[in-house]
Scaffold this motif. Sequence first.
Motif, mmCIF file in Angstrom:
data_model
loop_
_atom_site.group_PDB
_atom_site.id
_atom_site.type_symbol
_atom_site.label_atom_id
_atom_site.label_comp_id
_atom_site.label_asym_id
_atom_site.label_seq_id
_atom_site.Cartn_x
_atom_site.Cartn_y
_atom_site.Cartn_z
ATOM 1 N N GLN A 154 87.534 3.056 63.927
ATOM 2 C CA GLN A 154 87.044 3.487 62.615
ATOM 3 C C GLN A 154 88.129 4.203 61.834
ATOM 4 N N TRP A 220 82.342 -0.530 51.691
ATOM 5 C CA TRP A 220 81.203 -0.941 52.529
ATOM 6 C C TRP A 220 80.823 0.168 53.525
ATOM 7 N N ASN A 221 81.815 0.786 54.162
ATOM 8 C CA ASN A 221 81.521 1.868 55.096
ATOM 9 C C ASN A 221 80.905 3.059 54.392
ATOM 10 N N ARG A 224 77.299 2.236 53.828
ATOM 11 C CA ARG A 224 76.509 2.336 55.056
ATOM 12 C C ARG A 224 76.231 3.793 55.429
ATOM 13 N N GLU A 225 77.249 4.654 55.243
ATOM 14 C CA GLU A 225 77.057 6.071 55.549
ATOM 15 C C GLU A 225 76.078 6.715 54.575
ATOM 16 N N GLU A 227 73.493 5.347 53.245
ATOM 17 C CA GLU A 227 72.114 4.945 53.516
ATOM 18 C C GLU A 227 71.413 5.899 54.463
ATOM 19 N N ARG A 235 73.455 7.024 47.566
ATOM 20 C CA ARG A 235 73.346 5.616 47.965
ATOM 21 C C ARG A 235 73.604 4.691 46.777
ATOM 22 N N ILE A 276 78.270 -8.032 58.502
ATOM 23 C CA ILE A 276 78.581 -7.706 57.097
ATOM 24 C C ILE A 276 78.314 -8.910 56.211
ATOM 25 N N ASP A 279 74.485 -9.187 55.738
ATOM 26 C CA ASP A 279 73.977 -8.123 54.856
ATOM 27 C C ASP A 279 74.458 -8.313 53.430
ATOM 28 N N THR A 283 71.686 -8.475 50.559
ATOM 29 C CA THR A 283 71.542 -7.311 49.662
ATOM 30 C C THR A 283 72.256 -7.509 48.329
#
Length: 414
Positions: A154, A220-221, A224-225, A227, A235, A276, A279, A283
């Motif tokens: 990460q 993208w990360n 996701r965090e 959310e 968000r 990914i 999604d 989305t």
Amino acid sequence: METAFGASPPLFVLAGHPVGAATALAAVSGLAIALLAVVLVMALRAGRSRRAMERTLTERAGREAEQMAAIERSQTEMQGRMATMAELFGSRQADLNRAINERLDGMSERLGTSMSEQTKATHANLTKLQERLAVIDTAQSNIQSLAKDVVGLQAILANKQTRGAFGQGRMETIVADALPKGAYTFQATLSNGSRPDCTVKMPNDAPVLAIDAKFPLEAWNAMREAEGEDHAEARRNAALRFRRDMDVHIRAIAGKYLIQGETQDTAFLFVPSEAIFADLHETFGQVVERAHKARIVIVSPSLLMLSIQVIQAILKDQRMREQAHLIQGEVGELMADLNRLDDRVRKLQSHFGQSEKDIEQIVISTEKLTRRGARIEALDFKENRPKADANGAGEDHADEEEAPRLRLRSVELR
């Protein structure tokens, strides 16, 4: 009154005729004789019927005696059979008891053996279970170390340059495994100075296909965090940032990698994760539609592999088409060889036919020699024999006629 020798007066009148004593006496005498005859006949018949009845009774008594004797014999045989069956049933019951005892003993032995084997198997399974628990403990420690590596990954993906290297590595692995060397180029420089991550050569000297592996993973990360947070504004801002980064990246690919006459009208945007990719289509459908309008195809690892395999099949078909004239030439030479082989086989067949005829003639000659040898052996020399024609037919006919005489002479000489 008349005398004894004279006519006597009638005794009675019967139907208008007088009946005298002599007539009545004659009639009575005839009647007595008739009755006596009837009595004799009846006596004879009664005697015959009595004798027949006695004979019938005697025969019936004989048959009954025979039946009684047969019944006694059958009873005796039945008693013997009953005794035999009793002995047989006794022996069978003894055999059955012995077989049951043997089976019970065998089952007891097998049950004891199976119990011991089951105990051994249970002990072995417990030993294996302990070994697997040890392996699980080792795997748990490996998972803990892997978790540390994921944290490091990460951190690597947080950096744009290292993230690009990660996507580039996966993309290069897929392309290099599917295509032969020389069919692709990494970091090739185009005429406008841009350098796509990969260019794939197309068949028939068509323009190359450009592939980009720089997916905006930071946005993208961040989305996701966000959310997992309770604040809806965070968000929403993360989603807007991801859409903006995607739009910027799509426009950059379309502006740098879509060159008329040098590259294909479509370019690939490689996403390094199937999750990914799924999604993204679920989305952010508008982002995917804008990419299609800009002639940018977003591909996951599996879609990229499928596309590369299709390109490989097209390249293989092109090479086959390029070698088609060579294949046709080889086929022509093969047909010429087949024609020569057919001619030679036909010639060989004619030679075999002639050889067969020659062998038949040889067999005819050997048969003639055999017959002549038989005649010499039988000492049968005939002076007036029919002359044979050109094919020896006359001589064969004469041999057939003289064959019985030869056999007779041979028997006489013996």
